[in-house]
Design an enzyme around this catalytic site. Sequence first.
Site, PDB file in Angstrom:
ATOM      1  N   ARG A   1     -30.178  15.645  25.488  1.00 54.75           N
ATOM      2  CA  ARG A   1     -29.484  16.974  26.125  1.00 54.75           C
ATOM      3  C   ARG A   1     -29.631  18.038  25.070  1.00 54.75           C
ATOM      4  O   ARG A   1     -29.123  19.066  25.281  1.00 54.75           O
ATOM      5  CB  ARG A   1     -28.151  16.702  26.361  1.00 54.75           C
ATOM      6  CG  ARG A   1     -27.830  16.198  27.799  1.00 54.75           C
ATOM      7  CD  ARG A   1     -26.417  16.398  28.222  1.00 54.75           C
ATOM      8  NE  ARG A   1     -25.347  16.642  27.543  1.00 54.75           N
ATOM      9  CZ  ARG A   1     -24.809  16.296  26.628  1.00 54.75           C
ATOM     10  NH1 ARG A   1     -24.528  14.800  26.429  1.00 54.75           N
ATOM     11  NH2 ARG A   1     -23.682  16.793  25.912  1.00 54.75           N
TER      12      ARG A   1
ATOM     13  N   ASP B   1      -1.469   3.008   8.128  1.00 51.80           N
ATOM     14  CA  ASP B   1      -2.165   2.326   9.225  1.00 51.80           C
ATOM     15  C   ASP B   1      -1.597   2.372  10.642  1.00 51.80           C
ATOM     16  O   ASP B   1      -2.304   2.154  11.574  1.00 51.80           O
ATOM     17  CB  ASP B   1      -2.436   0.937   8.655  1.00 51.80           C
ATOM     18  CG  ASP B   1      -3.047   0.608   7.305  1.00 51.80           C
ATOM     19  OD1 ASP B   1      -3.843   1.407   6.969  1.00 51.80           O
ATOM     20  OD2 ASP B   1      -2.805  -0.287   6.578  1.00 51.80           O
TER      21      ASP B   1
ATOM     22  N   GLY C   1     -13.286  15.678  17.753  1.00 50.89           N
ATOM     23  CA  GLY C   1     -14.283  15.549  18.642  1.00 50.89           C
ATOM     24  C   GLY C   1     -15.490  14.591  18.412  1.00 50.89           C
ATOM     25  O   GLY C   1     -16.532  15.002  18.514  1.00 50.89           O
TER      26      GLY C   1
ATOM     27  N   THR D   1       3.269   3.267   5.678  1.00 48.84           N
ATOM     28  CA  THR D   1       1.748   2.956   5.793  1.00 48.84           C
ATOM     29  C   THR D   1       1.114   3.826   6.371  1.00 48.84           C
ATOM     30  O   THR D   1       1.310   4.255   7.641  1.00 48.84           O
ATOM     31  CB  THR D   1       1.422   1.515   6.294  1.00 48.84           C
ATOM     32  OG1 THR D   1       0.230   1.232   6.426  1.00 48.84           O
ATOM     33  CG2 THR D   1       2.385   1.016   7.541  1.00 48.84           C
TER      34      THR D   1
ATOM     35  N   VAL E   1      18.139   7.932  -1.268  1.00 45.49           N
ATOM     36  CA  VAL E   1      18.873   8.251  -2.400  1.00 45.49           C
ATOM     37  C   VAL E   1      20.071   9.354  -2.029  1.00 45.49           C
ATOM     38  O   VAL E   1      21.328   9.133  -2.336  1.00 45.49           O
ATOM     39  CB  VAL E   1      18.288   8.715  -3.596  1.00 45.49           C
ATOM     40  CG1 VAL E   1      19.246   9.372  -4.762  1.00 45.49           C
ATOM     41  CG2 VAL E   1      17.444   7.918  -4.202  1.00 45.49           C
TER      42      VAL E   1
ATOM     43  N   ARG F   1      -6.746  -0.702   8.258  1.00 45.58           N
ATOM     44  CA  ARG F   1      -6.914  -2.416   8.033  1.00 45.58           C
ATOM     45  C   ARG F   1      -7.255  -2.938   9.376  1.00 45.58           C
ATOM     46  O   ARG F   1      -8.473  -2.499   9.833  1.00 45.58           O
ATOM     47  CB  ARG F   1      -5.737  -2.938   7.546  1.00 45.58           C
ATOM     48  CG  ARG F   1      -5.295  -2.762   6.107  1.00 45.58           C
ATOM     49  CD  ARG F   1      -4.513  -3.879   5.393  1.00 45.58           C
ATOM     50  NE  ARG F   1      -3.179  -3.566   5.978  1.00 45.58           N
ATOM     51  CZ  ARG F   1      -1.957  -4.257   5.699  1.00 45.58           C
ATOM     52  NH1 ARG F   1      -2.337  -4.913   4.422  1.00 45.58           N
ATOM     53  NH2 ARG F   1      -0.936  -4.097   6.162  1.00 45.58           N
TER      54      ARG F   1
ATOM     55  N   GLY G   1       0.686  -1.162   0.099  1.00 41.12           N
ATOM     56  CA  GLY G   1       0.007  -0.029   0.019  1.00 41.12           C
ATOM     57  C   GLY G   1       0.711   1.186  -0.025  1.00 41.12           C
ATOM     58  O   GLY G   1       1.883   1.355   0.803  1.00 41.12           O
TER      59      GLY G   1
ATOM     60  N   ARG H   1     -27.519  18.410  18.432  1.00 43.16           N
ATOM     61  CA  ARG H   1     -27.927  18.426  17.124  1.00 43.16           C
ATOM     62  C   ARG H   1     -27.383  17.298  16.212  1.00 43.16           C
ATOM     63  O   ARG H   1     -27.904  17.106  15.216  1.00 43.16           O
ATOM     64  CB  ARG H   1     -27.831  19.727  16.326  1.00 43.16           C
ATOM     65  CG  ARG H   1     -28.647  20.875  17.246  1.00 43.16           C
ATOM     66  CD  ARG H   1     -28.704  22.093  16.305  1.00 43.16           C
ATOM     67  NE  ARG H   1     -29.242  21.735  15.188  1.00 43.16           N
ATOM     68  CZ  ARG H   1     -30.406  21.740  14.503  1.00 43.16           C
ATOM     69  NH1 ARG H   1     -31.427  21.775  15.365  1.00 43.16           N
ATOM     70  NH2 ARG H   1     -30.622  22.020  13.264  1.00 43.16           N
TER      71      ARG H   1
ATOM     72  N   ASP I   1       0.363   0.480  12.019  1.00 47.97           N
ATOM     73  CA  ASP I   1       0.076  -0.901  12.640  1.00 47.97           C
ATOM     74  C   ASP I   1       1.453  -1.665  12.642  1.00 47.97           C
ATOM     75  O   ASP I   1       1.509  -2.922  12.524  1.00 47.97           O
ATOM     76  CB  ASP I   1      -0.905  -1.446  11.729  1.00 47.97           C
ATOM     77  CG  ASP I   1      -0.576  -1.635  10.149  1.00 47.97           C
ATOM     78  OD1 ASP I   1       0.585  -1.218   9.755  1.00 47.97           O
ATOM     79  OD2 ASP I   1      -1.166  -2.704   9.601  1.00 47.97           O
TER      80      ASP I   1
ATOM     81  N   ARG J   1       1.770  -5.189  -5.706  1.00 43.18           N
ATOM     82  CA  ARG J   1       1.521  -6.542  -4.988  1.00 43.18           C
ATOM     83  C   ARG J   1       2.151  -7.623  -5.756  1.00 43.18           C
ATOM     84  O   ARG J   1       1.846  -7.642  -6.910  1.00 43.18           O
ATOM     85  CB  ARG J   1       0.048  -6.611  -4.344  1.00 43.18           C
ATOM     86  CG  ARG J   1      -0.235  -5.450  -3.454  1.00 43.18           C
ATOM     87  CD  ARG J   1      -1.225  -5.877  -2.467  1.00 43.18           C
ATOM     88  NE  ARG J   1      -1.019  -5.034  -1.202  1.00 43.18           N
ATOM     89  CZ  ARG J   1      -1.817  -3.819  -1.146  1.00 43.18           C
ATOM     90  NH1 ARG J   1      -2.490  -3.221  -2.043  1.00 43.18           N
ATOM     91  NH2 ARG J   1      -1.658  -3.393   0.223  1.00 43.18           N
TER      92      ARG J   1
ATOM     93  N   ASP K   1       3.763  -4.225   6.743  1.00 42.31           N
ATOM     94  CA  ASP K   1       4.168  -5.604   7.195  1.00 42.31           C
ATOM     95  C   ASP K   1       4.606  -6.672   6.175  1.00 42.31           C
ATOM     96  O   ASP K   1       5.465  -7.358   6.192  1.00 42.31           O
ATOM     97  CB  ASP K   1       3.428  -6.199   8.444  1.00 42.31           C
ATOM     98  CG  ASP K   1       1.971  -6.319   7.860  1.00 42.31           C
ATOM     99  OD1 ASP K   1       1.618  -5.925   6.916  1.00 42.31           O
ATOM    100  OD2 ASP K   1       1.231  -6.954   8.618  1.00 42.31           O
TER     101      ASP K   1
HETATM  102  P1  ADP Z   1       2.087  -4.037   2.916  1.00 43.38           P
HETATM  103  O1  ADP Z   1       3.647  -4.054   2.701  1.00 43.38           O
HETATM  104  O2  ADP Z   1       1.555  -2.668   2.705  1.00 43.38           O
HETATM  105  O3  ADP Z   1       1.382  -4.651   4.109  1.00 43.38           O
HETATM  106  P2  ADP Z   1       1.264  -6.438   1.380  1.00 43.38           P
HETATM  107  O4  ADP Z   1       0.999  -7.224   2.471  1.00 43.38           O
HETATM  108  O5  ADP Z   1       0.426  -6.522   0.167  1.00 43.38           O
HETATM  109  O6  ADP Z   1       1.482  -4.885   1.619  1.00 43.38           O
HETATM  110  O7  ADP Z   1       2.867  -7.007   0.851  1.00 43.38           O
HETATM  111  C1  ADP Z   1       3.344  -6.290  -0.304  1.00 43.38           C
HETATM  112  C2  ADP Z   1       4.112  -7.389  -1.041  1.00 43.38           C
HETATM  113  O8  ADP Z   1       5.112  -8.069  -0.163  1.00 43.38           O
HETATM  114  C3  ADP Z   1       3.182  -8.530  -1.394  1.00 43.38           C
HETATM  115  O9  ADP Z   1       2.740  -8.319  -2.598  1.00 43.38           O
HETATM  116  C4  ADP Z   1       4.211  -9.727  -1.455  1.00 43.38           C
HETATM  117  O10 ADP Z   1       4.949  -9.573  -2.921  1.00 43.38           O
HETATM  118  C5  ADP Z   1       5.295  -9.269  -0.301  1.00 43.38           C
HETATM  119  N1  ADP Z   1       5.084 -10.229   0.561  1.00 43.38           N
HETATM  120  C6  ADP Z   1       4.068 -10.190   1.464  1.00 43.38           C
HETATM  121  N2  ADP Z   1       4.004 -10.975   2.584  1.00 43.38           N
HETATM  122  C7  ADP Z   1       5.138 -12.014   2.058  1.00 43.38           C
HETATM  123  C8  ADP Z   1       5.885 -13.001   2.537  1.00 43.38           C
HETATM  124  N3  ADP Z   1       5.163 -13.953   3.540  1.00 43.38           N
HETATM  125  N4  ADP Z   1       6.939 -13.585   1.870  1.00 43.38           N
HETATM  126  C9  ADP Z   1       7.217 -13.018   0.895  1.00 43.38           C
HETATM  127  N5  ADP Z   1       6.798 -11.708   0.320  1.00 43.38           N
HETATM  128  C10 ADP Z   1       5.857 -11.408   1.037  1.00 43.38           C
END
Ligand code: ADP
Length: 319
Positions: A211, A127, A185, A125, A24, A171, A11, A214, A129, A72, A103
Amino acid sequence: MKKIAVLTSGGDAPGMNAAIRAVVRKGIYHDLDVFGIYYGYQGLIEGKIEKMELGSVGDIIQKGGTILYTSRSEEFKTEQGQIKAIEQLKKYGIEGLVVIGGDGSFRGASKLTEKGFPCIGVPGTIDNDIPGTDFTIGFDTALNTVIQAVDKIRDTATSHERTYIIEVMGRNAGDLALWAGLAAGAESIIIPEKNEPVESVVDRIKRGHERGKRHSIILVAEGVGSGMEFGEKIKELTSFETRVTVLGHTQRGGSPTANDRVLASRLGAKAVDLLLEGKAGRMVGIQNNQLKDHDILEALNQSHIPELSMYQLSQELSI
Ligand code: ADP
């Protein structure tokens, strides 16, 4: 180490460009050759690799999205895909890789590291998270986008005396809804980490109505479920006029805030420092305003928990 590369994956998030720029420029500052890999891991497998110069990252610090694009890749999840990726890197003499993403992207980076190719993860991200960092790149910008939208909805909500349900991204994490709810708020915040029964939300709306309030603004994190369905339930149980807004992908765009640009610059530069120190399989993060690094897999095995005292505070302030 003489040659490194950078990619963005998964993402997208505002501030990724500022992170690319930092990798870079910091690399070139240390006399490294820095390569940009387009379209994330899929582009890496396909050899979409170009050498970056100082000017390649000029005029991007203020831009949303990612100039390297993202994707992805199912192929990269396979061992064959990962081997192909490493072959491409070796073809260019690249010895280290900075992965900016969430992640999933971090799991990919740790797979390459396990196969002997040094990677460092930079958390990007909206998120927020990722364990091991207080903030991820993009969260602050998305948060500001959400509160601007909620402020606008508040104007129309007051005029019409309605209950507004606003679905917020994140997510499985409630951070974006939690922070936005406190900052704007909102009367109620529905997040996965605190699954408040709909009946108690309804009680609060009714008390507010008695109370003389609105309007009611309820933020629902996408991790809890659909804002539309939640809106239907509220309508059934209150008979108040309700409207649902799904903010959707507006939350991913826009010029990064100062906080995100600074965070991205610091984390991107730190990732280069770690590669130069010979480290691998690490993620960079910020904790109590200090730059930190952690083993990627150890970090991902922790669970991310938002600051739940803010949830309580929001309830206290919106009685
Ligand atoms: P984000 O990085 O935002 O969490 P994704 O979960 O879609 O997004 O992961 C991005 C890409 O990372 C995936 O399309 C895949 O190519 C790679 N990836 C995700 N999980 C794994 C995994 N367990 N092993 C290897 N590559 C992974």
